[in-house]
Scaffold this motif. Structure first.
Motif, short mmCIF file in Angstrom:
data_model
loop_
_atom_site.label_atom_id
_atom_site.label_comp_id
_atom_site.label_asym_id
_atom_site.label_seq_id
_atom_site.Cartn_x
_atom_site.Cartn_y
_atom_site.Cartn_z
N LEU A 104 0.82 -1.21 0.00
CA LEU A 104 0.00 0.00 0.00
C LEU A 104 0.86 1.26 0.00
N PRO A 105 0.32 2.36 -0.51
CA PRO A 105 1.02 3.65 -0.35
C PRO A 105 1.20 3.94 1.15
N PRO A 106 2.25 4.67 1.50
CA PRO A 106 2.57 4.88 2.92
C PRO A 106 1.42 5.39 3.80
N SER A 107 0.66 6.37 3.33
CA SER A 107 -0.41 6.91 4.19
C SER A 107 -1.51 5.89 4.43
N ALA A 108 -1.89 5.14 3.41
CA ALA A 108 -2.92 4.10 3.57
C ALA A 108 -2.38 2.97 4.44
N ALA A 109 -1.12 2.60 4.24
CA ALA A 109 -0.50 1.55 5.05
C ALA A 109 -0.48 1.96 6.52
N ALA A 110 -0.19 3.22 6.78
CA ALA A 110 -0.13 3.70 8.17
C ALA A 110 -1.49 3.55 8.86
N GLU A 111 -2.56 3.86 8.14
CA GLU A 111 -3.90 3.72 8.72
C GLU A 111 -4.23 2.25 9.00
N LEU A 112 -3.96 1.39 8.06
CA LEU A 112 -4.23 -0.03 8.26
C LEU A 112 -3.32 -0.61 9.34
N ARG A 113 -2.08 -0.16 9.39
CA ARG A 113 -1.12 -0.67 10.38
C ARG A 113 -1.61 -0.43 11.80
N VAL A 114 -2.29 0.68 12.04
CA VAL A 114 -2.83 0.95 13.38
C VAL A 114 -3.75 -0.18 13.81
N GLN A 115 -4.63 -0.63 12.91
CA GLN A 115 -5.56 -1.71 13.24
C GLN A 115 -4.83 -3.04 13.41
N VAL A 116 -3.92 -3.32 12.50
CA VAL A 116 -3.18 -4.59 12.56
C VAL A 116 -2.33 -4.65 13.82
N GLU A 117 -1.63 -3.58 14.14
CA GLU A 117 -0.78 -3.58 15.33
C GLU A 117 -1.58 -3.70 16.62
N SER A 118 -2.79 -3.15 16.63
CA SER A 118 -3.66 -3.31 17.80
C SER A 118 -4.03 -4.77 17.99
#
Length: 116
Positions: free
Chosen positions: A76-90
């Motif tokens: 994913l592009p960095p900004s979209a990846a960052a949003e999804l990463r928040v959910q995955v890391e939780s």
């Protein structure tokens, strides 16, 4: 399978996910992977939804979902990846709190395959 927006992601992030799914993956696979990983993490005993079950089999377990999310976060592009990463890391943090390292697991496997 159809596209499914991921709750909690911005419109732009969901658009990036849809583009990635259309161009390189399968429509809806990211939301399915996130849902299946959530079920694995939280230990829910509910039955798989039909659109989840077609991607989860007894021989594969739920680890494919986290594998897919890992790959998606890299694509994913960095900004979209960052949003999804928040959910995955939780979800990852919850799994780490609820499980322990399996000492006999293959050390070459990703960490989520070495938890029980």
């Amino acid at each position: 399978m159809r596209y499914r927006d991921i709750p909690g992601l911005s419109g732009a992030a969901n658009a990036a996910v849809r583009t990635l799914e259309r161009e390189r993956l399968v429509p809806g696979i990211v939301s399915v992977a996130l849902s299946v990983w959530s079920v694995r993490v939280h230990g829910t005993r509910r039955r798989w939804r039909r659109w989840e079950a077609e991607f989860t089999c007894p021989c594969c377990g739920e680890g494919w979902a986290r594998d897919t999310l890992h790959e998606v976060l890299l694509m994913l592009p960095p900004s979209a990846a960052a949003e999804l990463r928040v959910q995955v890391e939780s979800l990852d943090a919850s799994l780490l709190r609820r499980t322990h390292h399996e000492p006999v697991a293959d050390p070459e496997l990703a960490w989520w395959h070495r938890r029980c």
